[in-house]
Design a protein around this motif. Sequence first.
Motif, PDB file in Angstrom:
ATOM      1  N   GLN A  77      35.872  37.082  34.593  1.00 42.83           N
ATOM      2  CA  GLN A  77      35.827  38.478  33.670  1.00 42.83           C
ATOM      3  C   GLN A  77      34.331  38.544  33.167  1.00 42.83           C
ATOM      4  O   GLN A  77      33.987  37.448  32.695  1.00 42.83           O
ATOM      5  CB  GLN A  77      36.877  38.473  32.844  1.00 42.83           C
ATOM      6  N   ARG A 124      31.207  44.322  30.070  1.00 43.76           N
ATOM      7  CA  ARG A 124      30.555  45.590  30.815  1.00 43.76           C
ATOM      8  C   ARG A 124      29.262  45.793  29.746  1.00 43.76           C
ATOM      9  O   ARG A 124      28.406  46.672  30.161  1.00 43.76           O
ATOM     10  CB  ARG A 124      31.549  46.830  31.031  1.00 43.76           C
ATOM     11  N   PRO A 126      35.156  47.524  27.256  1.00 47.46           N
ATOM     12  CA  PRO A 126      35.451  47.326  28.416  1.00 47.46           C
ATOM     13  C   PRO A 126      35.055  46.008  29.129  1.00 47.46           C
ATOM     14  O   PRO A 126      34.022  45.462  29.014  1.00 47.46           O
ATOM     15  CB  PRO A 126      35.048  48.453  29.400  1.00 47.46           C
ATOM     16  N   VAL A 149      34.702  43.921  33.288  1.00 47.64           N
ATOM     17  CA  VAL A 149      34.772  44.078  34.882  1.00 47.64           C
ATOM     18  C   VAL A 149      35.418  42.653  35.314  1.00 47.64           C
ATOM     19  O   VAL A 149      35.186  41.585  34.692  1.00 47.64           O
ATOM     20  CB  VAL A 149      33.617  44.199  35.605  1.00 47.64           C
ATOM     21  N   ALA A 206      36.563  44.158  43.055  1.00 47.20           N
ATOM     22  CA  ALA A 206      36.162  44.495  41.714  1.00 47.20           C
ATOM     23  C   ALA A 206      37.195  45.636  40.951  1.00 47.20           C
ATOM     24  O   ALA A 206      37.562  46.424  41.577  1.00 47.20           O
ATOM     25  CB  ALA A 206      34.594  45.199  41.891  1.00 47.20           C
ATOM     26  N   GLN A 207      37.492  45.221  39.627  1.00 45.75           N
ATOM     27  CA  GLN A 207      38.374  45.988  38.948  1.00 45.75           C
ATOM     28  C   GLN A 207      37.790  46.122  37.608  1.00 45.75           C
ATOM     29  O   GLN A 207      37.188  45.294  37.191  1.00 45.75           O
ATOM     30  CB  GLN A 207      39.771  45.547  38.860  1.00 45.75           C
ATOM     31  N   VAL A 208      38.081  47.157  36.613  1.00 51.81           N
ATOM     32  CA  VAL A 208      37.648  47.421  35.354  1.00 51.81           C
ATOM     33  C   VAL A 208      38.945  47.579  34.620  1.00 51.81           C
ATOM     34  O   VAL A 208      39.754  47.882  35.028  1.00 51.81           O
ATOM     35  CB  VAL A 208      36.640  48.838  35.495  1.00 51.81           C
ATOM     36  N   ALA A 248      40.073  48.477  30.201  1.00 53.27           N
ATOM     37  CA  ALA A 248      39.661  48.429  28.698  1.00 53.27           C
ATOM     38  C   ALA A 248      40.808  48.244  28.039  1.00 53.27           C
ATOM     39  O   ALA A 248      41.318  49.084  27.397  1.00 53.27           O
ATOM     40  CB  ALA A 248      39.244  49.894  28.465  1.00 53.27           C
ATOM     41  N   LEU A 295      43.905  47.634  33.875  1.00 59.79           N
ATOM     42  CA  LEU A 295      42.938  47.288  35.009  1.00 59.79           C
ATOM     43  C   LEU A 295      43.308  48.243  36.315  1.00 59.79           C
ATOM     44  O   LEU A 295      44.313  48.788  36.483  1.00 59.79           O
ATOM     45  CB  LEU A 295      43.630  45.895  35.672  1.00 59.79           C
ATOM     46  N   TYR A 335      37.717  49.666  41.261  1.00 57.08           N
ATOM     47  CA  TYR A 335      36.718  50.220  41.272  1.00 57.08           C
ATOM     48  C   TYR A 335      35.987  50.160  42.746  1.00 57.08           C
ATOM     49  O   TYR A 335      35.940  49.097  43.198  1.00 57.08           O
ATOM     50  CB  TYR A 335      35.570  49.344  40.373  1.00 57.08           C
ATOM     51  N   MET A 366      27.998  48.166  37.103  1.00 52.64           N
ATOM     52  CA  MET A 366      29.306  47.792  36.606  1.00 52.64           C
ATOM     53  C   MET A 366      29.066  46.586  35.635  1.00 52.64           C
ATOM     54  O   MET A 366      29.765  46.431  34.630  1.00 52.64           O
ATOM     55  CB  MET A 366      30.329  47.042  37.586  1.00 52.64           C
ATOM     56  N   VAL A 367      27.972  45.847  35.796  1.00 57.20           N
ATOM     57  CA  VAL A 367      27.760  44.749  34.813  1.00 57.20           C
ATOM     58  C   VAL A 367      26.247  44.988  34.394  1.00 57.20           C
ATOM     59  O   VAL A 367      25.245  44.208  34.806  1.00 57.20           O
ATOM     60  CB  VAL A 367      27.778  43.205  35.529  1.00 57.20           C
TER      61      VAL A 367
END
Lengths: 375, 297
Positions: free
Chosen positions: B126, B129, B145, B147, B214-216, B218, B223, B226, B256-257
């Motif tokens: 993890q 972001r 948030p 990722v 890959a998931q995001v 907040a 979750l 992405y 994303m990052v």
Amino acid sequence: MPKVYNWQLGREMDYPFAGVRPKRQVAMIMDTNKCIACQTCTVICKTTWTPGRGQEHMLWNNVESKPYGFYPLGWDVKILEQHGVQPLDGDTYKGKTIFESAPAGEKALGYLPAAEDYAHPNIGEDDSLGLMSKGAHLSMEHMQWMFYLPRICNHCTYPSCLAACSRQSIYKRPEDGIVLIDQERCRGYRECVKNCPYKKAFYNPVTRASEKCIGCYPKIEAGLQTQCTTSCIGKIRMTGFISTPDKAREDNPMDYIVHHAKIALPLYPQFGLEPNVYYIPPVHVPPPFLHQMFGAKTGAAIKAYRAAAKDEKLLGALLLFGATERIIHRYKVEGGETIGYDDTDAEVVRVPLREPVKIRPVWDAKHGAYRTNVT
Amino acid sequence: MYRTIPMLALLMLLGACGPGTTNKPANSEPTPAPQPAAALITAKRVAEAGPALAPDSGAFDSAPAVTVNLLPQIVVVPMNQKTSVGEISARAVHDGKWLTIRLDWADATLNDAPGIDKFEDMVALQLPRKPGSTPNIMMGDANNPVVVLQWRAGRQAAIDRGERPESRHAYPNMNKDIDIADLVGSEKGSPYRGAMHVNNPVSLPDLDRSPVLAQVAAGYSTLSGYTGRIAEGRGVHNGARWLVTIHIPLGGDNEMVPGLAPGAKSLLAFAVWDGEFSERGSRKSWSPNWTPIELAN
Ligand code: SF4
Ligand code: SF4
């Protein structure tokens, strides 16, 4: 944990979410006395909804012979064993629900079936209880018993599949109470499979997500009863909307059968999910078995059912089973007929309470043949 | 080997609350108690990082290893009060284009096969972001948030198979008389593929995917998938341990990052699932504190 009111238990109970009842609740009534285990319902459900990859083991509708049939294997005896002996008598349930007996770290009691448990959906079919001793013969009341139990998802008021999902991918539709798994959000954790005591949530190993009975929601939205209802050879089912007992309407056939005549009962109400499939119990099965399966009111339900011919309203409601594809919202009994109306209050079906009897002469002069009664 | 949570950590974590109590995604964000600061992971600059670097490559030998202790996740229900993985070792290298993090941990059993009652081995990283932010360790928060890059053994096996997932991959001896897609064609039959039809990222709707999902997020339980391809990965099981690389592209094309570049600092958190013990979702071992990472210039 929030408290919710479960009318089937006659008391409040713990549930992981605040209780919000849908605007109306889809429900089904099944008369086990009429089921012949033809499996037409199973096949139509299979061909309609689960003929795809990874769904081979899935029967959203199944019909099992009790007491030796199970799908998946041993589903009810396993959860009953976990649940332990619970007091079932009285109007208020004094035992614990599967939420109230949740082990530490879990939302409810439950277990994950093994893959092999789905391999023999028809195990125990037609097996009856007891060994036939030498010289025994069938006598009425017969000593051996079994019955057919058709099962679908109960679209429970307090679904444990929904409660257990750690991603909150399961939702209960406010418009009709149908419980669905969001296929986009599900991550295949199988908490629903583990925690549905009826084992009516399934995992698809190809799509890696869980799936369950969708209550034929496209049909419900169109005012039609489900596939398993309308295909039923024995006309044992009715799909409609059920009210809570305090709001029960005598002219709604579902309400009349469940709340007024009280002849149809939920399956294992002691689990605490307030399931919305209601069973008319089999009249020939030993009371202790039925007591465990349908609760303390089984004896009274069977008595009222046996007297149905004398209660025109009840007879009228029962005769609407299998009479139309449309959902009946209102009915009335008038002039020896039962009449069903849809949600626009248009008449959709009319069934005579008693079939007319016509006696024909034995000799058919037109065809030059004797008539023989075969039924 | 099973490992139980130390009593002290148990007491520290018990005060945290579970997810919300409505059947909408909850906004409550469980917060585990702060933990002591962890050692710094330094990503060494090497000539070549990225997908070409195998998990068992000798290139990682010279990168310093940081061992991170893992605890059973016991903040939210459902949880396994015992988990099987007690620590994970992390090393990192970069070549200015890719940051490669090599993770290894003890796991005697390889679990990558599909099945109704089977679960796969997985590991997740993890990251925040927003450069410089310190999000809530439990999937971030509304302003911060995160990722989550999750390498999945079963996903890798499915991609390596090179075919769309089929029932026979799970049950080769299963007899199936008919499949709806064979009858009506794959387009009309597609709705019968459920989650795959709606492009659920775990369903591998197409094979042009990375074994790293890959998931995001907040906030806890937010979750979501992405669809961009932002990380690569590869796992090798050597009979006793998993060696897994996760490759994160550096620079402008990594939306994303963002902000990851030579000289930059960020944070990492870790989670491991052992399929042998039916670990999935919140049933996992995890690092309840962030581990800082620095990319050497
Ligand atoms: S179609 Fe009706 S009679 Fe036949 S098995 Fe199903 S419920 Fe029973
Ligand atoms: S029967 Fe099972 S799957 Fe259906 S709503 Fe109830 S808990 Fe969920």
